[in-house]
Design an enzyme around this catalytic site. Structure first.
Site, short mmCIF file in Angstrom:
data_model
loop_
_atom_site.label_atom_id
_atom_site.label_comp_id
_atom_site.label_asym_id
_atom_site.label_seq_id
_atom_site.Cartn_x
_atom_site.Cartn_y
_atom_site.Cartn_z
N ARG A 95 0.80 -1.22 -0.07
CA ARG A 95 0.15 0.08 0.03
C ARG A 95 1.10 1.41 -0.02
NH1 ARG A 95 -2.78 3.06 4.73
NH2 ARG A 95 -3.87 4.66 3.36
N HIS A 140 -3.04 10.95 0.23
CA HIS A 140 -2.57 10.82 1.62
C HIS A 140 -1.91 11.79 2.18
CE1 HIS A 140 -1.34 7.43 4.65
NE2 HIS A 140 -0.95 8.51 5.21
N GLU A 185 -7.49 8.27 5.64
CA GLU A 185 -8.09 8.95 7.12
C GLU A 185 -8.43 10.54 6.80
OE1 GLU A 185 -4.62 8.69 9.68
OE2 GLU A 185 -4.65 6.52 9.86
N ASN A 325 -7.98 1.61 9.55
CA ASN A 325 -6.56 2.08 10.09
C ASN A 325 -7.12 2.08 11.69
OD1 ASN A 325 -5.71 2.11 7.77
ND2 ASN A 325 -5.09 4.41 7.82
N TYR A 327 -4.96 1.55 15.63
CA TYR A 327 -3.80 1.56 16.55
C TYR A 327 -4.06 1.29 17.85
CZ TYR A 327 -1.05 3.07 12.39
OH TYR A 327 -0.54 3.50 11.31
N GLU A 394 -3.91 -0.05 8.02
CA GLU A 394 -2.75 0.47 8.88
C GLU A 394 -2.99 -0.37 10.12
OE1 GLU A 394 -1.69 4.53 9.06
OE2 GLU A 394 -1.84 4.81 6.82
#
Ligand SMILES: *[C@@H]1O[C@H](CO)[C@@H](O)[C@H](O)[C@H]1NC(C)=O
Ligand SMILES: *[C@@H]1O[C@H](CO)[C@@H](O)[C@H](O)[C@H]1NC(C)=O
Ligand SMILES: *[C@@H]1O[C@H](CO)[C@@H](O)[C@H](O)[C@H]1NC(C)=O
Ligand SMILES: *[C@@H]1O[C@H](CO)[C@@H](O)[C@H](O)[C@H]1NC(C)=O
Length: 492
Positions: A95, A140, A185, A325, A327, A394
């Site tokens: 990616r 991005h 995002e 994504n 985290y 991600e």
């Protein structure tokens, strides 16, 4: 390696038992990067200036140590080595993102930079030659500065300009690219870029410019999807999705107020972008909160723009897959003090957010090690949006020193991948892949080179930005080969 994984798990108290069911044979394991963070060559071969070039050049205190992406990993010149590293990892997909200003220096379609076209053609054919599927992010975060000067994302003119750029990408590269992501995002683009101003272009317009941005990003996304659907899909047969990020928002207690706060926060972070695309229109809780607060603040109508019924229909159904994504988790509770004057999504939601002191932290201030949040977020998405085809685009761990002995990264990835597998096996969540952030240590935006996420170490002091495998490379190779997170897996 196998033995080591077991010991690591028991030492780290292992959060929860690691999933021992094999991933499906066709599950995709990849790695991710983005253009501004790795390419360098910021003004070479006709590339235009973008908002990060401009901001980090003109304000040397905006990023830690004044770091910027002028050279960073120098992937513009080292892309063949990057592909060799991907090949060594044995990933199914890579990616990466296209730098808008490398293709269109002033952002508009009237001036195409042939050297930029060549660069991405070469990268894509190098990937294809190595049997690695390109996953391409169209945007991005690196808007051409010329377009920012014309108003940037809060200006509705940008919708057609973005659509022209997206069409160009499909036309130039679409025969070799089967997976497109329109935006990475958007929450960070709009909230940090135009709300609190902590990302480029650094504009502070919380709760106003921030929502105009979201509104235009959603329309631009939908337009790109329709262009692909009508003009390219029949011949190119690819898929167009979007990447949305969120923490898991864990209720601080079991009180109904805190559970509602969790749901509200999910709608304000994830639903803002996903609901118009998957269900149609903004989430009700956003519309009602922002309208109530706007009127109380003296506005004539809601600060959240409205879609017409036609626009709602146009945007609904415009994702062939959803990139997620994820985290960190956070604790949430209802705000006692309703913060009546506050504007911005993180005020309008009326939710209090914090990290537990007991959670292990990464180098990035927003990163905590909470692998149990992965399954919860994926399950919530499944239930909200009728179980869309999903890929984790991600997930990864940052440290300060870029140590080659990156056991913390290994246990992080292992724990979160286990959550992904739990969500698939226990909840029937439709996940077809996982993409680790990141292939390389790189420029972590305003944190500069101080937060290192790479599976490969990059020596930013060496002229050719020498890459060295960390221990996590061996770990990830092993997961990819065995499709298994523990010593011995069960096939199901
Ligand atoms: C530069 O960035 C810093 C950190 O974000 C900010 O405090 C400062 O106001 C900026 N300077 C200018 C001139 O905009
Ligand atoms: C909430 O309730 C569940 C099940 O009843 C329990 O397992 C959990 O520990 C409780 N959480 C909190 C924060 O009290
Ligand atoms: C970069 O330099 C190092 C040390 O001189 C060398 O080992 C490495 O092969 C070089 N890499 C490339 C891509 O030239
Ligand atoms: C890469 O994948 C292939 C096919 O699954 C496998 O045969 C090979 O052993 C893998 N290589 C490494 C280094 O894991």
């Amino acid at each position: 390696m196998m033995k080591f994984l077991y010991i690591l798990c028991s030492l780290a108290s292992c959060y929860a038992a690691l999933n021992n069911k094999k991933f499906p044979a066709d599950f995709m394991f990849g790695a991710a990067t983005s253009s501004y963070q790795i390419e360098g060559a910021w003004n070479e071969d006709g590339k235009g200036e973008n908002i990060w070039d401009y901001l980090l050049h003109t304000n040397r205190t905006y990023s830690l140590n004044g770091d910027n992406g002028d050279t960073t990993c120098n992937s513009y010149h080292n892309y063949k080595e990057d592909v060799a590293l991907l090949k060594n990892l044995n990933v199914t997909h890579y990616r990466f993102s296209i730098a808008w200003a490398r293709l269109l220096p002033n952002g508009h379609i009237n001036e195409i930079n042939e050297a930029g076209v060549e660069y991405y053609k070469n990268l894509i054919s190098e990937l294809r030659a190595n049997n690695i599927e390109p996953f391409v992010t169209i945007y991005h975060w690196d808007l051409p500065q010329a377009l920012q000067d014309e108003g940037g994302w809060p200006s509705s003119n940008i919708i057609d300009v973005y659509a022209d750029y997206a069409r160009l990408c499909f036309r130039l590269f679409g025969l070799d690219v089967k997976y497109w992501m329109t935006f990475n995002e958007p929450k960070q683009t709009c909230w940090q870029g135009y709300g609190v101003g902590t990302n480029a272009p650094g504009i502070k317009s919380p709760g106003i410019g921030e929502y105009w941005c979201a509104h235009n990003v959603l329309k631009a996304h939908a337009k790109a999807w329709h262009i692909y659907d009508e003009e390219f899909r029949p011949r190119q047969k690819g898929q167009v999705g979007i990447v949305i990020d969120s923490n898991w928002w864990e209720p601080a207690t079991n009180s109904s107020e805190d559970q509602e706060a969790s749901e509200t926060k999910l709608q304000f972070t994830f639903g803002l972008y996903a609901n118009p695309i998957f269900n149609g229109d903004y989430p009700e809780v956003m519309k009602s909160h922002i309208k109530r607060r706007s009127l109380a603040q003296g506005f004539q109508k809601s600060r959240l723009p409205e879609f017409t019924p036609k626009e709602i229909e146009y945007i609904k159904g415009t994702a062939d897959f959803l990139g997620v994504n994820m985290y960190s988790a956070s604790l949430v509770a209802a705000k006692q003090n309703q913060d009546v004057d506050g504007m911005g999504f993180d005020h309008d939601d009326e939710v209090k957010v914090w990290y537990s002191e007991s959670w292990k932290k990464g180098a990035s201030p927003w990163l905590v090690v909470t692998p149990w949040g992965m399954q919860k977020l994926l399950r919530w998405i499944k239930n909200q949006y009728n179980n869309p085809r999903m890929i984790v685009t991600e997930n990864g761990y940052s440290d300060y020193d870029g140590t080659l002995n990156d056991d913390d990264r290994i246990s992080y990835i292992q724990g979160y991948l286990s959550g992904v597998r739990d969500a698939m096996v226990e909840d029937g969540v439709n996940v077809f892949g996982y993409t680790v952030w990141s292939l390389l240590d790189n420029l972590e935006w305003v944190y500069g080179f101080t937060n290192k996420f790479g599976l490969y170490h990059v020596d930013f002091n060496s002229p050719n930005r020498t890459r060295t495998a960390k221990k996590s490379v061996g770990f990830y190779q092993n997961v990819i080969r065995t499709k298994c997170l523990v010593d011995e897996c069960i096939e199901i």
